[in-house]
Design an enzyme around this catalytic site. Structure first.
Site: not given
Length: 481
Positions: A76, A151, A175
């Site tokens: 990420k 997210s 998330s």
């Protein structure tokens, strides 16, 4: 090979049926051909990945390999990667290239894993739909114009689309678990302090936790074996022994006590979603588990407390982005105040600005006691609810999200509606306990997730429960059309 799990790829590399270079090229080709539909990657590091793959093949040839040596994955874009830009999904860090690795990044590098690039995300991890990224929204592979959740939506979408077998992720209020549920993959948020946050760009420091995203519970266990551990560079990291999370995956579930929080099965949950969760729980009963209803009496306060605490911490953490030291800087500032104001106005997106304003207000003179301090007191009550519940049961189970993936743009103009997407996940972060989402069915062709919540440092138990469920179901093996 793109349909194989991390465990299967690791065995193939060990047996010599494929090389890391061959594997890396296959996944890079797949990203190149398919990711235009999903926008799940911000940066693809092709040259570096192939160099790392060649080094991994040499390492295996020398008989010095770990289970991860030569296995492709992605980070990420919130984890700092030495020499590779780390944007956090923001214009503010569009061209930021860290001179150091996050601890998580360094751990995977040491294990010999091959990073293919950095996945897309909501700007500074603020969002539930992956629509706030400066680099454009991510699309859920399960439905045209559907959100992947946020997210960590880029990581979830890339794993679901078989562009990568696994990816790192972070979870501040859901998330990891919410995008895992919406994309039909398996995601784990460890206990707060189990994984180092050093080099992980901060949103809300008392809530952020790095975690794992893959198709299977076994792959999540393999990832956590690399990620977990004490780090003296992170003052919130817990100095506690690390088990082999794969060692107990096959233990039977007979006698496992499951609690169903009654507050999570109220009118706000659709009958279809509730049925999917209860069907999953029945599978656990067949495996020998017992089920009882429990209560988390302060669960209804979690959203309100979170959206005071998280923005307050965000407003403090993001104050460092001022155009002076690093990151975006406005052109031709007239003076220092103009530099600050225009840099932040131009560099941050609307959702980030909204949370900075809310957080600054909550911390301001005259409002600190009324909002921030009271929210922290509520947080303690929520934590005590979990402590009390785990005196009665081993794990809690609930829906991960109130609905399957919604259409892009459907909720982006209404922040409150968007925030309610995390209604079942936020309390876990406030308490700091571990939780994961496991694929548990479909509604109208869209995946739904079962959330499994555990007591502090019970990740091995959660992974065992998820793995056993995946031995008798195939939801995690379903592939988007």
């Amino acid at each position: 090979m793109h349909n194989k799990s991390v465990a299967e790829l690791s065995r193939a590399l060990e047996q010599g049926t494929v090389s890391s270079v061959e594997l890396t090229r296959q996944f890079l080709d797949r990203i190149r051909c398919e990711d235009g539909k999903y926008n799940s990657f911000i940066t693809v590091t092709e040259d570096q990945a192939l160099a790392d793959a060649r080094a991994a093949d040499e390492q295996r040839a020398n008989g010095n390999a770990t289970p991860w040596t030569g296995v492709p994955f992605a980070h990420k874009d919130i984890f700092c990667t030495r020499g590779v830009r780390t944007t956090c999904g923001s214009k503010m860090l569009e061209n930021f290239v860290p001179p150091y690795d996050a601890t998580v990044t360094a751990n995977f590098r040491k294990a010999g894993a091959v990073c293919l690039g950095k996945t897309n995300m909501d700007e500074f991890a603020m969002g539930s739909s992956n629509e706030s990224s400066y680099f454009g929204p991510v699309t859920n592979p399960w439905g045209a114009k559907r959100v992947p959740g946020g997210s960590s939506g880029g990581s979830a979408a890339a794993v679901a689309a078989r562009l990568i077998p696994a990816a790192t992720a972070t979870d501040t209020g859901g998330s990891i678990r919410q995008p895992a549920a919406l994309c039909g993959v398996t995601g784990l948020k460890p206990t707060y302090g189990r994984v180092s946050r050093y080099g992980m760009i901060a949103f809300a420091s008392s809530l952020d936790q790095g975690g794992t995203m893959a198709r299977t519970a076994e792959d999540n266990a393999l990832m956590l074996n690399v990620m977990a551990g004490f780090d003296p560079k992170d003052s919130t990291c817990v100095d506690r022994g690390i088990p082999d999370y794969t060692a107990t995956l096959d233990e039977p579930l007979k006698g496992l006590k499951i609690g169903l929080p009654k507050e999570y099965f109220s009118e706000q949950l659709s009958p279809a979603m509730e049925q999917q969760v209860r069907d999953a729980v029945k599978e656990y009963e067949k495996l020998g588990a017992t089920v009882k209803e429990v209560s988390l009496p302060h669960a209804n306060l979690a959203i309100a407390a979170y959206y005071v605490i998280a923005p307050a911490e965000a407003s403090a953490n993001l104050s460092r982005f001022d155009g002076v030291r690093y990151g975006y800087r406005c052109e031709d500032p007239k003076d220092l105040m103009d530099l600050y104001t225009r840099t932040r106005a131009e560099g941050f997106g609307n959702e980030v600005k909204r949370r900075i304003l809310v957080g600054t207000y909550a911390l301001s003179a005259g409002y600190f006691d009324a909002y921030y301090l009271k929210a922290q007191k509520v947080r303690r009550l929520i934590q005590q609810d979990f402590i009390n519940a785990f005196r009665e049961v081993d794990v809690l189970m609930s829906p991960t999200s109130p609905s399957p993936a919604f259409v892009q743009g459907e909720k982006s103009t209404d922040p409150v509606t968007m925030y309610l997407e995390d209604v079942f996940t936020i309390a876990v972060n406030l308490a700091g306990v571990p939780a994961m989402s496991v694929p548990a069915g479909f509604i109208d062709g869209l995946p739904v997730g079962l959330q499994i919540i555990g007591d502090y440092f019970s990740e091995a138990r959660l992974l065992n429960a998820a793995h056993q469920f995946q031995q008798v179901t195939d939801w995690h093996q379903r592939e988007p059309n």
